[in-house]
Design an enzyme around this catalytic site. Structure first.
Site, PDB file in Angstrom:
ATOM      1  N   CYS A  94       0.820  -1.214   0.000  1.00 38.65           N
ATOM      2  CA  CYS A  94       0.000   0.000   0.000  1.00 38.65           C
ATOM      3  C   CYS A  94       0.856   1.268   0.000  1.00 38.65           C
ATOM      4  CB  CYS A  94      -1.005  -0.059   1.145  1.00 38.65           C
ATOM      5  SG  CYS A  94      -2.435   0.990   0.817  1.00 38.65           S
TER       6      CYS A  94
ATOM      7  N   HIS B  96      -3.320  -5.120   1.736  1.00 37.01           N
ATOM      8  CA  HIS B  96      -2.608  -5.355   3.001  1.00 37.01           C
ATOM      9  C   HIS B  96      -2.620  -6.821   3.421  1.00 37.01           C
ATOM     10  CE1 HIS B  96      -2.105  -1.156   4.352  1.00 37.01           C
ATOM     11  NE2 HIS B  96      -3.197  -0.945   3.639  1.00 37.01           N
TER      12      HIS B  96
ATOM     13  N   GLU C 178      -0.721  -8.283   5.365  1.00 36.07           N
ATOM     14  CA  GLU C 178      -0.339  -8.401   6.783  1.00 36.07           C
ATOM     15  C   GLU C 178      -1.543  -8.250   7.717  1.00 36.07           C
ATOM     16  OE1 GLU C 178       0.090  -5.882   4.875  1.00 36.07           O
ATOM     17  OE2 GLU C 178      -0.275  -4.032   5.987  1.00 36.07           O
TER      18      GLU C 178
END
Ligand code: GLN
Length: 204
Positions: free
Chosen positions: A86, A178, A180
């Site tokens: 991002c 994202h 994560e």
């Protein structure tokens, strides 16, 4: 011997990346020590590097003022993996279309900040990502994500709504979304350990 992974920690979602790197390394049978990168002198010791989401103007300003930017460039020039998500992708791109972001020119793409979700700021989408360990769609979380407008020398790994959203350029993988923020570490594995086609040296 443990791998050393750095997470650029000047701003953004750092602890989530650290956890995902630990899961991806474990899935790959590697032990890893994660270091947060807030100043120069840490990146040169890192085998792997992640640049998280957050605010790209802030991240780009701080990596330059702290002397980390050149070290990230050297890391990639040495063929070591960098995973940029991002805002991290925006900073790693060759052109962010915004003079407040001084890009690192590590992924040959042009991006447009905050352009993906004009109608819908945040959304989740099941993505087909090439190179994953299996065919299960990846649960991609987009938060004020950048659109990748123009792919130069980078390879597209996934698209959504006809826009590329995951790209690889040599040892660098960038995503608009994202990984994560999910419990699915397959894209971290892809970025750090499935480096086919990249000139990445064997990690010991
Ligand atoms: N909108 C942010 C930017 O342009 C990126 C958002 C994110 O990293 N989730 O910098």
């Amino acid at each position: 011997m443990s791998l050393i992974a750095g997470v650029v920690a000047v701003q953004g979602d750092v602890s989530e990346h650290a956890a995902a790197i630990e899961r991806a390394s474990a899935a790959h049978g590697e032990s890893v020590e994660v270091r947060e990168v807030r100043e120069s002198g840490i990146v040169p010791d890192c085998d792997l590097l992640a640049m998280p989401g957050g605010e790209s103007t802030t991240i780009s300003r701080l990596v330059h003022s702290e002397g980390i930017a050149g070290e990230i460039r050297d890391h990639v020039a040495a063929g070591k993996p960098l995973f940029a998500t991002c805002a991290g992708l925006i900073v790693a791109s060759s052109d962010a279309g915004d003079e407040r972001v001084e890009t690192l020119d590590l992924i040959d793409v042009t991006v447009e900040r905050n352009a993906f979700g004009r109608q819908k700021d945040s959304f989740e989408a099941p993505l087909e990502v090439s190179g994953l360990a299996d065919d299960e769609p990846f649960p991609a979380v987009f938060i004020r994500a950048p659109v990748i407008d123009d792919v130069g020398g980078a390879a597209v790994l996934a698209s959504w709504d006809e826009n590329p959203v995951a790209v690889r350029d040599g040892p660098v993988v960038g995503t608009s979304f994202h990984p994560e923020l999910t419990t699915d570490e397959r894209i971290h594995e892809l970025a750090f350990f499935e480096t086919e086609g990249a000139s990445v040296p064997e990690l010991e």
